[in-house]
Scaffold this motif. Sequence first.
Motif, PDB file in Angstrom:
ATOM      1  N   GLN A  58       7.548   7.087  -8.235  1.00  0.00           N
ATOM      2  CA  GLN A  58       7.290   5.647  -8.194  1.00  0.00           C
ATOM      3  C   GLN A  58       6.499   5.212  -9.421  1.00  0.00           C
ATOM      4  O   GLN A  58       6.779   4.184 -10.030  1.00  0.00           O
ATOM      5  CB  GLN A  58       6.550   5.281  -6.913  1.00  0.00           C
ATOM      6  CG  GLN A  58       6.295   3.790  -6.762  1.00  0.00           C
ATOM      7  CD  GLN A  58       5.688   3.437  -5.422  1.00  0.00           C
ATOM      8  OE1 GLN A  58       5.615   4.264  -4.526  1.00  0.00           O
ATOM      9  NE2 GLN A  58       5.256   2.200  -5.292  1.00  0.00           N
ATOM     10  N   LYS A  60      10.026   7.793   4.573  1.00  0.00           N
ATOM     11  CA  LYS A  60      10.859   8.006   3.387  1.00  0.00           C
ATOM     12  C   LYS A  60      10.238   9.032   2.433  1.00  0.00           C
ATOM     13  O   LYS A  60      10.905   9.958   1.986  1.00  0.00           O
ATOM     14  CB  LYS A  60      11.088   6.675   2.652  1.00  0.00           C
ATOM     15  CG  LYS A  60      11.703   5.581   3.485  1.00  0.00           C
ATOM     16  CD  LYS A  60      11.990   4.337   2.666  1.00  0.00           C
ATOM     17  CE  LYS A  60      10.755   3.719   2.064  1.00  0.00           C
ATOM     18  NZ  LYS A  60       9.818   3.191   3.087  1.00  0.00           N
ATOM     19  N   THR A  61       8.960   8.844   2.106  1.00  0.00           N
ATOM     20  CA  THR A  61       8.306   9.761   1.165  1.00  0.00           C
ATOM     21  C   THR A  61       8.189  11.158   1.749  1.00  0.00           C
ATOM     22  O   THR A  61       8.371  12.161   1.042  1.00  0.00           O
ATOM     23  CB  THR A  61       6.924   9.216   0.775  1.00  0.00           C
ATOM     24  OG1 THR A  61       7.097   7.945   0.121  1.00  0.00           O
ATOM     25  CG2 THR A  61       6.217  10.173  -0.172  1.00  0.00           C
ATOM     26  N   HIS A 110      12.476  -0.614  -2.445  1.00  0.00           N
ATOM     27  CA  HIS A 110      12.105  -1.787  -1.661  1.00  0.00           C
ATOM     28  C   HIS A 110      12.872  -3.037  -2.080  1.00  0.00           C
ATOM     29  O   HIS A 110      12.939  -4.003  -1.319  1.00  0.00           O
ATOM     30  CB  HIS A 110      10.597  -2.052  -1.782  1.00  0.00           C
ATOM     31  CG  HIS A 110       9.771  -1.200  -0.864  1.00  0.00           C
ATOM     32  ND1 HIS A 110       9.051  -0.107  -1.303  1.00  0.00           N
ATOM     33  CD2 HIS A 110       9.568  -1.268   0.467  1.00  0.00           C
ATOM     34  CE1 HIS A 110       8.428   0.452  -0.282  1.00  0.00           C
ATOM     35  NE2 HIS A 110       8.724  -0.231   0.808  1.00  0.00           N
ATOM     36  N   PRO A 168      10.933   0.320   6.439  1.00  0.00           N
ATOM     37  CA  PRO A 168       9.625  -0.321   6.242  1.00  0.00           C
ATOM     38  C   PRO A 168       8.566   0.706   5.879  1.00  0.00           C
ATOM     39  O   PRO A 168       8.784   1.917   5.967  1.00  0.00           O
ATOM     40  CB  PRO A 168       9.351  -0.964   7.603  1.00  0.00           C
ATOM     41  CG  PRO A 168      10.145  -0.155   8.573  1.00  0.00           C
ATOM     42  CD  PRO A 168      11.375   0.270   7.837  1.00  0.00           C
ATOM     43  N   ASN A 169       7.404   0.226   5.456  1.00  0.00           N
ATOM     44  CA  ASN A 169       6.297   1.128   5.139  1.00  0.00           C
ATOM     45  C   ASN A 169       5.980   2.003   6.344  1.00  0.00           C
ATOM     46  O   ASN A 169       5.936   1.531   7.481  1.00  0.00           O
ATOM     47  CB  ASN A 169       5.047   0.334   4.748  1.00  0.00           C
ATOM     48  CG  ASN A 169       5.196  -0.344   3.394  1.00  0.00           C
ATOM     49  OD1 ASN A 169       5.949   0.115   2.545  1.00  0.00           O
ATOM     50  ND2 ASN A 169       4.480  -1.432   3.194  1.00  0.00           N
ATOM     51  N   GLY A 170       5.775   3.302   6.089  1.00  0.00           N
ATOM     52  CA  GLY A 170       5.481   4.232   7.170  1.00  0.00           C
ATOM     53  C   GLY A 170       6.700   4.765   7.889  1.00  0.00           C
ATOM     54  O   GLY A 170       6.570   5.473   8.893  1.00  0.00           O
ATOM     55  N   GLU A 204      11.431   5.080  -5.528  1.00  0.00           N
ATOM     56  CA  GLU A 204      11.131   3.731  -6.023  1.00  0.00           C
ATOM     57  C   GLU A 204      11.376   3.624  -7.535  1.00  0.00           C
ATOM     58  O   GLU A 204      10.461   3.305  -8.308  1.00  0.00           O
ATOM     59  CB  GLU A 204       9.678   3.365  -5.702  1.00  0.00           C
ATOM     60  CG  GLU A 204       9.362   3.302  -4.224  1.00  0.00           C
ATOM     61  CD  GLU A 204       9.939   2.060  -3.546  1.00  0.00           C
ATOM     62  OE1 GLU A 204      10.317   1.110  -4.245  1.00  0.00           O
ATOM     63  OE2 GLU A 204      10.019   2.054  -2.309  1.00  0.00           O
ATOM     64  N   THR A 255      14.960   5.938  -2.939  1.00  0.00           N
ATOM     65  CA  THR A 255      14.283   4.988  -2.079  1.00  0.00           C
ATOM     66  C   THR A 255      14.024   3.727  -2.893  1.00  0.00           C
ATOM     67  O   THR A 255      13.873   3.791  -4.112  1.00  0.00           O
ATOM     68  CB  THR A 255      12.942   5.531  -1.558  1.00  0.00           C
ATOM     69  OG1 THR A 255      12.024   5.665  -2.649  1.00  0.00           O
ATOM     70  CG2 THR A 255      13.127   6.886  -0.888  1.00  0.00           C
TER      71      THR A 255
END
Length: 253
Positions: free
Chosen positions: A87, A44-45, A205, A39-41, A172, A203
């Motif tokens: 991304q 991953k980045t 989504h 999930p966001n946060g 992404e 990565t």
Amino acid sequence: MTTPLLEVRNLRKRYGGVDAVADVSFDLAAGEMLALIGPNGAGKTTCFNMLSGQLRPDAGSVRLAGRELSGLPPRAIWRLGVGRTFQIAETFGSMTALENVQMALLSREQRLFSLWRRAAAQFSDEAAQLLDAVGMAAQRDRPCAVLAYGDVKRVELAIALANRPRLLLMDEPTAGMGMGERHALMALVRDLARERQLGVLFTEHSMDVVFGYAGRILVLARGRLIAQGDPESVRKDAQVREVYFGSSAGQPA
């Protein structure tokens, strides 16, 4: 036993009192497609930026074919064979697709523009071959500013391949693309990984992309790996369903 292409051990990055990435360890083989999701946060980045040298880890080890990368600047890591896409695609809109790839090749060879030899004459054949490999040969002379977004992503992939990487980090890769474009790009990446024995960590989504193209999946939550394995085992993992849906009833689709 074959040594993994990429070995990550106990990777950690801390901001204040919060672990953005905490004791993350995994391997990646040559020719393998490995997805990093969460999930966001989830971190991953941050993890990607430590692998590419944009962030220095607080602890841990990152080894590419046995060579330690931790602490090296991004340029040195790139020269050791780590390519990356972002991304938001990063190309020069006023330049043609061919010229964008030529710029990457010039950078690889550390050449400067010459007053006696136009830059356009350098690496033209190799740039054309890279564009052909990503399905962009017919649009080589079009400025990137007028290309469809999916085609710009293909040019960016050709740029990433210009330094003949052994490891490709894709952040992404299908963001902003339609379903058909997403699957076409990832099928291309999968074929390139197999043909060139290129390790790919991405990565994403879009779960249709993750479960359709990753050979294995890593799942991050609050900086920690909570699951890893083949797509089917990750799909069935109760903790993964809890993280994504807040209930063990759902599953990634």
